[in-house]
Write a protein that holds these residues in place. Structure first.
Motif, PDB file in Angstrom:
ATOM      1  N   THR A 253       0.819  -1.221   0.000  1.00 22.70           N
ATOM      2  CA  THR A 253       0.000   0.000   0.000  1.00 22.70           C
ATOM      3  C   THR A 253       0.850   1.267   0.000  1.00 22.70           C
ATOM      4  O   THR A 253       0.307   2.365   0.019  1.00 22.70           O
ATOM      5  CB  THR A 253      -0.936   0.033   1.216  1.00 22.70           C
ATOM      6  N   ALA A 254       2.164   1.113   0.009  1.00 18.31           N
ATOM      7  CA  ALA A 254       3.069   2.267  -0.015  1.00 18.31           C
ATOM      8  C   ALA A 254       4.323   1.891  -0.780  1.00 18.31           C
ATOM      9  O   ALA A 254       4.734   0.723  -0.806  1.00 18.31           O
ATOM     10  CB  ALA A 254       3.415   2.712   1.407  1.00 18.31           C
ATOM     11  N   ASP A 255       4.955   2.877  -1.401  1.00 19.00           N
ATOM     12  CA  ASP A 255       6.153   2.618  -2.189  1.00 19.00           C
ATOM     13  C   ASP A 255       7.293   2.057  -1.350  1.00 19.00           C
ATOM     14  O   ASP A 255       8.180   1.368  -1.875  1.00 19.00           O
ATOM     15  CB  ASP A 255       6.619   3.907  -2.867  1.00 19.00           C
ATOM     16  N   THR A 256       7.288   2.350  -0.064  1.00 16.48           N
ATOM     17  CA  THR A 256       8.385   1.902   0.814  1.00 16.48           C
ATOM     18  C   THR A 256       8.111   0.548   1.457  1.00 16.48           C
ATOM     19  O   THR A 256       8.932   0.068   2.245  1.00 16.48           O
ATOM     20  CB  THR A 256       8.621   2.950   1.914  1.00 16.48           C
ATOM     21  N   ASP A 257       6.975  -0.073   1.152  1.00 16.24           N
ATOM     22  CA  ASP A 257       6.659  -1.387   1.718  1.00 16.24           C
ATOM     23  C   ASP A 257       7.619  -2.449   1.204  1.00 16.24           C
ATOM     24  O   ASP A 257       8.106  -2.383   0.071  1.00 16.24           O
ATOM     25  CB  ASP A 257       5.228  -1.801   1.365  1.00 16.24           C
ATOM     26  N   THR A 258       7.850  -3.456   2.048  1.00 14.10           N
ATOM     27  CA  THR A 258       8.632  -4.632   1.663  1.00 14.10           C
ATOM     28  C   THR A 258       7.760  -5.866   1.859  1.00 14.10           C
ATOM     29  O   THR A 258       6.594  -5.757   2.254  1.00 14.10           O
ATOM     30  CB  THR A 258       9.915  -4.743   2.499  1.00 14.10           C
ATOM     31  N   CYS A 259       8.314  -7.056   1.603  1.00 15.03           N
ATOM     32  CA  CYS A 259       7.523  -8.277   1.783  1.00 15.03           C
ATOM     33  C   CYS A 259       8.437  -9.410   2.239  1.00 15.03           C
ATOM     34  O   CYS A 259       9.665  -9.273   2.273  1.00 15.03           O
ATOM     35  CB  CYS A 259       6.780  -8.663   0.507  1.00 15.03           C
ATOM     36  N   ILE A 260       7.835 -10.551   2.563  1.00 12.85           N
ATOM     37  CA  ILE A 260       8.595 -11.692   3.088  1.00 12.85           C
ATOM     38  C   ILE A 260       9.213 -12.527   1.977  1.00 12.85           C
ATOM     39  O   ILE A 260      10.055 -13.384   2.254  1.00 12.85           O
ATOM     40  CB  ILE A 260       7.707 -12.598   3.952  1.00 12.85           C
ATOM     41  N   TYR A 261       8.811 -12.301   0.733  1.00 14.97           N
ATOM     42  CA  TYR A 261       9.256 -13.165  -0.357  1.00 14.97           C
ATOM     43  C   TYR A 261      10.579 -12.674  -0.950  1.00 14.97           C
ATOM     44  O   TYR A 261      10.952 -11.501  -0.828  1.00 14.97           O
ATOM     45  CB  TYR A 261       8.192 -13.228  -1.446  1.00 14.97           C
ATOM     46  N   ASP A 262      11.269 -13.598  -1.614  1.00 11.71           N
ATOM     47  CA  ASP A 262      12.529 -13.287  -2.275  1.00 11.71           C
ATOM     48  C   ASP A 262      12.321 -12.240  -3.366  1.00 11.71           C
ATOM     49  O   ASP A 262      11.326 -12.269  -4.095  1.00 11.71           O
ATOM     50  CB  ASP A 262      13.104 -14.575  -2.883  1.00 11.71           C
ATOM     51  N   ASP A 263      13.270 -11.307  -3.493  1.00 13.82           N
ATOM     52  CA  ASP A 263      13.134 -10.221  -4.465  1.00 13.82           C
ATOM     53  C   ASP A 263      13.023 -10.745  -5.903  1.00 13.82           C
ATOM     54  O   ASP A 263      12.154 -10.310  -6.669  1.00 13.82           O
ATOM     55  CB  ASP A 263      14.335  -9.278  -4.366  1.00 13.82           C
ATOM     56  N   ARG A 264      13.916 -11.664  -6.266  1.00 16.92           N
ATOM     57  CA  ARG A 264      13.881 -12.181  -7.637  1.00 16.92           C
ATOM     58  C   ARG A 264      12.574 -12.909  -7.919  1.00 16.92           C
ATOM     59  O   ARG A 264      12.056 -12.855  -9.035  1.00 16.92           O
ATOM     60  CB  ARG A 264      15.051 -13.145  -7.863  1.00 16.92           C
ATOM     61  N   LEU A 265      12.049 -13.574  -6.927  1.00 17.57           N
ATOM     62  CA  LEU A 265      10.776 -14.265  -7.096  1.00 17.57           C
ATOM     63  C   LEU A 265       9.662 -13.280  -7.410  1.00 17.57           C
ATOM     64  O   LEU A 265       8.845 -13.501  -8.309  1.00 17.57           O
ATOM     65  CB  LEU A 265      10.455 -15.062  -5.828  1.00 17.57           C
ATOM     66  N   MET A 266       9.613 -12.166  -6.684  1.00 14.58           N
ATOM     67  CA  MET A 266       8.581 -11.156  -6.916  1.00 14.58           C
ATOM     68  C   MET A 266       8.754 -10.494  -8.287  1.00 14.58           C
ATOM     69  O   MET A 266       7.765 -10.237  -8.996  1.00 14.58           O
ATOM     70  CB  MET A 266       8.622 -10.106  -5.805  1.00 14.58           C
ATOM     71  N   ILE A 267       9.999 -10.243  -8.680  1.00 17.44           N
ATOM     72  CA  ILE A 267      10.250  -9.592  -9.968  1.00 17.44           C
ATOM     73  C   ILE A 267       9.834 -10.502 -11.126  1.00 17.44           C
ATOM     74  O   ILE A 267       9.161 -10.071 -12.068  1.00 17.44           O
ATOM     75  CB  ILE A 267      11.733  -9.195 -10.082  1.00 17.44           C
ATOM     76  N   GLU A 294       9.750 -22.903  -6.413  1.00 15.92           N
ATOM     77  CA  GLU A 294      10.139 -24.209  -5.871  1.00 15.92           C
ATOM     78  C   GLU A 294      11.384 -24.102  -4.995  1.00 15.92           C
ATOM     79  O   GLU A 294      11.468 -24.725  -3.931  1.00 15.92           O
ATOM     80  CB  GLU A 294      10.368 -25.197  -7.020  1.00 15.92           C
ATOM     81  N   ILE A 295      12.347 -23.302  -5.418  1.00 15.41           N
ATOM     82  CA  ILE A 295      13.570 -23.131  -4.627  1.00 15.41           C
ATOM     83  C   ILE A 295      13.251 -22.455  -3.293  1.00 15.41           C
ATOM     84  O   ILE A 295      13.731 -22.880  -2.226  1.00 15.41           O
ATOM     85  CB  ILE A 295      14.612 -22.313  -5.413  1.00 15.41           C
ATOM     86  N   SER A 296      12.449 -21.408  -3.330  1.00 18.89           N
ATOM     87  CA  SER A 296      12.094 -20.688  -2.101  1.00 18.89           C
ATOM     88  C   SER A 296      11.317 -21.582  -1.147  1.00 18.89           C
ATOM     89  O   SER A 296      11.544 -21.555   0.072  1.00 18.89           O
ATOM     90  CB  SER A 296      11.268 -19.444  -2.446  1.00 18.89           C
ATOM     91  N   MET A 297      10.403 -22.382  -1.690  1.00 16.98           N
ATOM     92  CA  MET A 297       9.630 -23.286  -0.845  1.00 16.98           C
ATOM     93  C   MET A 297      10.520 -24.352  -0.211  1.00 16.98           C
ATOM     94  O   MET A 297      10.347 -24.704   0.954  1.00 16.98           O
ATOM     95  CB  MET A 297       8.522 -23.944  -1.676  1.00 16.98           C
ATOM     96  N   ALA A 298      11.488 -24.851  -0.966  1.00 19.30           N
ATOM     97  CA  ALA A 298      12.381 -25.890  -0.439  1.00 19.30           C
ATOM     98  C   ALA A 298      13.290 -25.347   0.646  1.00 19.30           C
ATOM     99  O   ALA A 298      13.598 -26.035   1.623  1.00 19.30           O
ATOM    100  CB  ALA A 298      13.211 -26.481  -1.580  1.00 19.30           C
ATOM    101  N   ARG A 299      13.724 -24.104   0.509  1.00 15.99           N
ATOM    102  CA  ARG A 299      14.635 -23.514   1.477  1.00 15.99           C
ATOM    103  C   ARG A 299      13.918 -23.005   2.723  1.00 15.99           C
ATOM    104  O   ARG A 299      14.535 -22.871   3.783  1.00 15.99           O
ATOM    105  CB  ARG A 299      15.402 -22.363   0.825  1.00 15.99           C
ATOM    106  N   ASP A 300      12.659 -22.699   2.602  1.00 18.50           N
ATOM    107  CA  ASP A 300      11.941 -22.057   3.699  1.00 18.50           C
ATOM    108  C   ASP A 300      11.838 -22.966   4.918  1.00 18.50           C
ATOM    109  O   ASP A 300      11.307 -24.073   4.838  1.00 18.50           O
ATOM    110  CB  ASP A 300      10.525 -21.675   3.229  1.00 18.50           C
TER     111      ASP A 300
END
Length: 332
Positions: A253-267, A294-300
């Motif tokens: 909801t804001a430009d400065t927000d972040t998230c829990i997911y990997d950056d490359r995954l979101m991109i 799949e990689i993120s899920m396996a590492r999580d």
């Protein structure tokens, strides 16, 4: 995982090529930027459904109040209990969260309405079986709204910390009605059930319900369970002495927000969805997105080492070693 919404969108636009790099995402009047915001939030929602991400596993404590115990008057065939010796004001705001036990009352009827007065008065969803004056009445809270960010329970995490008992459940609708409406209504441990849309005239959608409900001399300690939160996004983390201050949320909801997911995954997820929305070939971006997912899920959260040998732990007595009944055993 650390980049802001603005950085993620700018990176995706640069990699897509031929697009203006936005300097603002939330609040932008540019239609393409608005679409990018909607699409990246869709990526976050999609990933939420893929796995019980460890960053979203949240503990919740349920404080169970003592049952209200006193006397009241019943009339055969009537759903009203009048002249109750205790104040029923605490029940009036959300009466459907409370259940009634007592003389001339069967099948654990739920409270429908409650007066804010002393002596108190309630109406139930089931009529009394006989007329009585000053009969025993117990009203207890057995239903508790889940947190607003609740998605699902984390299995096998429901405990009664006061008694150090693991709760049994979740009950199916058939099991719940068997216990509440059948002849046999006792169990060796307290049970729980997830129930939805059962609190009329409220905005409560999901509830955590206990059985048997607290009684006169049976108030359980704090209940605890873990659940999957829907709040995968968060405001910028602001370090403070000894703590971090941020607000979790269910979308950017804001430009400065972040998230829990990997950056490359979101991109990659944003690029794939953008190409798909425009009707272009998105197969490469989709393949990259699925591979990174799949990689993120396996590492999580990491994974245990599985051994083909006999288990070494736990080597002490656990709850699995103790039967629910007949402990320490039958007599001679």
């Amino acid at each position: 995982m650390g980049s802001t919404l603005l950085t993620l969108v700018q990176t995706a636009c640069a990699e897509l090529g031929g697009m203006a790099i936005p300097t603002q995402v939330v609040g932008s009047t540019d239609q393409t930027t608005q679409q990018m915001l909607a699409l990246i939030n869709a990526v976050g929602a999609d990933l939420l459904s893929r796995k019980d991400w460890t960053a979203l596993q949240t503990q919740y404590i349920v404080e169970v109040p003592a049952a209200l115990v006193g006397t009241g008057d019943t009339v055969q065939g009537s759903k009203t209990v009048s002249n109750i010796s205790f104040d029923t004001t605490s029940i009036a705001s959300n009466p459907s969260l409370w259940v009634v036990q007592g003389t001339n009352i069967v099948a654990y009827p739920r409270v429908v309405t409650a007066a804010s007065s002393i002596p108190g008065s309630i109406t139930m969803d089931t009529p009394a079986t006989a007329t009585g004056v000053g009969v025993s009445i117990i009203i207890s809270k057995d239903s508790y709204p889940v947190p607003v960010d609740f998605v699902a329970f984390v299995d096998d995490t429901q405990w009664d910390r006061g008694n150090r008992w693991q709760l049994r459940g979740p009950l199916s609708p058939q099991e719940d009605q068997y216990l509440r409406s059948g002849i046999v209504a006792l169990t060796p441990r307290r049970n729980y059930r997830q129930l939805g849309r059962n609190a009329p005239n409220t905005n409560i959608v999901q509830m955590f319900r206990l059985f048997p409900p607290p009684g006169q001399n049976d108030t359980p300690g704090p209940m605890v369970y873990e659940y999957l939160s829907s709040y995968w996004a968060q405001s910028t983390v602001t370090p403070t002495p000894g703590a971090y201050s941020y607000t979790t949320k269910e979308k950017f909801t804001a430009d400065t927000d972040t998230c829990i997911y990997d950056d490359r995954l979101m991109i990659e997820g944003l690029k794939y969805r953008f190409w798909a929305a425009k009707g272009f070939d998105f197969s490469v971006s989709l393949a990259n997105y699925e591979k990174l997912t799949e990689i993120s899920m396996a590492r999580d959260g990491g994974n245990p080492i599985l051994s083909l040998n006999r288990r070494k732990v736990p080597y002490l007595i656990t709850s699995a070693s103790v039967a629910d009944g007949f402990f320490p055993g039958r007599g001679p």
